[in-house]
Design an enzyme around this catalytic site. Structure first.
Site, PDB file in Angstrom:
ATOM      1  N   LYS A   1      -9.117   2.283  -2.068  1.00 48.82           N
ATOM      2  CA  LYS A   1      -9.660   1.746  -0.776  1.00 48.82           C
ATOM      3  C   LYS A   1     -11.029   2.257  -0.207  1.00 48.82           C
ATOM      4  O   LYS A   1     -11.197   3.582   0.178  1.00 48.82           O
ATOM      5  CB  LYS A   1      -8.572   2.237   0.248  1.00 48.82           C
TER       6      LYS A   1
ATOM      7  N   GLU B   1       0.957  -1.112   0.130  1.00 49.84           N
ATOM      8  CA  GLU B   1       0.108  -0.136   0.088  1.00 49.84           C
ATOM      9  C   GLU B   1       1.009   1.183  -0.005  1.00 49.84           C
ATOM     10  O   GLU B   1       1.795   1.289   0.567  1.00 49.84           O
ATOM     11  CB  GLU B   1      -0.641  -0.127   1.385  1.00 49.84           C
TER      12      GLU B   1
ATOM     13  N   CYS C   1      -5.514  -3.401   2.391  1.00 46.25           N
ATOM     14  CA  CYS C   1      -5.419  -3.285   3.923  1.00 46.25           C
ATOM     15  C   CYS C   1      -6.670  -3.459   4.967  1.00 46.25           C
ATOM     16  O   CYS C   1      -7.034  -4.703   4.776  1.00 46.25           O
ATOM     17  CB  CYS C   1      -4.639  -2.051   4.428  1.00 46.25           C
TER      18      CYS C   1
ATOM     19  N   VAL D   1      -0.623  -2.706  10.468  1.00 43.26           N
ATOM     20  CA  VAL D   1      -0.166  -2.245  11.840  1.00 43.26           C
ATOM     21  C   VAL D   1      -0.278  -3.427  12.898  1.00 43.26           C
ATOM     22  O   VAL D   1      -1.266  -4.038  12.880  1.00 43.26           O
ATOM     23  CB  VAL D   1      -0.570  -0.879  12.298  1.00 43.26           C
TER      24      VAL D   1
END
Length: 292
Positions: free
Chosen positions: A121, A50, A154, A181
């Site tokens: 996204k 990304e 993501c 993350v």
């Protein structure tokens, strides 16, 4: 025993790399170097992380706009299109897209003949909401000579509807540029939650998944790496990759298995068994069914 064929063999490469915020020319150059390496190792389809061209943690809207570009005529797409044409490969990669005064966290599909399509996204994570607009292109599936390719980015993978809409439109493989993350309360001794979600969604939709993550820490934000490629049944066939190091994952797959092997037993086929009398077949999206 029925003879198995390899009608649709594809070597997929997931490039796990560390972009540097703001150093766009460097990031593009290093991404092309890694695409070249993947092609040298026989990859037909290469997936990058990304926002691979810009970095992720923007400080201001001015910075975010300065690092964005139009698609497909910006410098990043031009560099990626050049290497895709020269090496005769397909590429899915994330970048910051500007359309007028709007910014999108986007991914592009580029083939030997140039830009094929764009995904934006749909589900924005955390402070992405300060810079990007939510995606407005849905979950398109692109028909290519190497198979039907869906894309998401993501946090989109946290929503089962994302994978379902790709599968219902006929996707054989879903490519996920990502910047995963750490999740709250994550046990460091267990698989990353992202890996668990990807494996489950791959299994529940009978699609291959290629998820390319980044590594490193950017302006205090760590990323977890652990890129992954699953088969049509959800099992890892490459990775998870390192949590800290740059590397390239490779997997050889027959994308036809996503269609041939959806029947789990004599009675059950995951897309056919859906109770469309209980919920809308296409989840209210207006997308066209194309899984058979």
């Amino acid at each position: 025993m029925e003879k198995q064929r390899n009608e649709a063999l594809v070597r997929v490469a997931c490039v796990q790399m560390e972009p540097v915020i703001g150093e766009k020319a460097r990031n593009i150059r290093r991404s092309v170097q890694r695409i070249e390496t993947a092609a040298d190792n026989g990859a037909n389809l290469v997936v990058l992380p990304e926002l691979a061209n810009s970095g992720y943690v923007f400080e201001t809207r001015e910075e975010a706009f300065a690092l964005a570009e139009t698609v497909p005529d910006g410098p990043t797409c031009e560099a990626w299109a050049e290497v895709a044409a020269r090496r005769e490969i397909w590429l899915v990669a994330g970048l910051s897209e500007r359309e007028g005064d709007a910014l999108y966290n986007a991914a592009v599909l580029i083939g030997p003949s140039g830009h094929v399509g764009t995904f934006r996204k749909n589900h924005l994570w955390n402070e992405e909401n300060l810079f990007f607009e939510p995606g407005n292109l849905g979950f398109p599936v692109f028909y290519t000579p190497i198979g039907r390719i869906g894309m998401m980015i993501c946090y989109d993978a946290w929503f089962p509807e994302s994978f379902r809409l790709c599968a219902l439109q006929g996707a054989d493989i879903v490519c996920i540029p990502t910047n995963w993350v750490p999740m709250p309360e994550q046990d460091p001794e267990r698989d990353a939650m992202a890996n668990i979600l990807v494996m489950g969604a791959s299994h529940a939709n009978s699609v291959f998944v290629a998820a390319a993550d980044r590594v490193g820490t950017e302006r205090g934000q760590p990323f977890v790496g652990q890129s992954l490629i699953t088969d049509h049944a959800g099992w890892p066939i490459a990775g998870p990759a390192s949590a800290t190091d740059e590397e390239i994952l490779y997997a050889d797959l027959n994308v036809a298995d996503a269609r041939r092997k959806r029947n789990w037993n004599d009675f059950n086929q995951v897309l056919r068994d859906r109770r469309t009398d209980v919920y809308g077949e296409m989840l209210g999206s207006g997308a066209k069914r194309s899984w058979v």
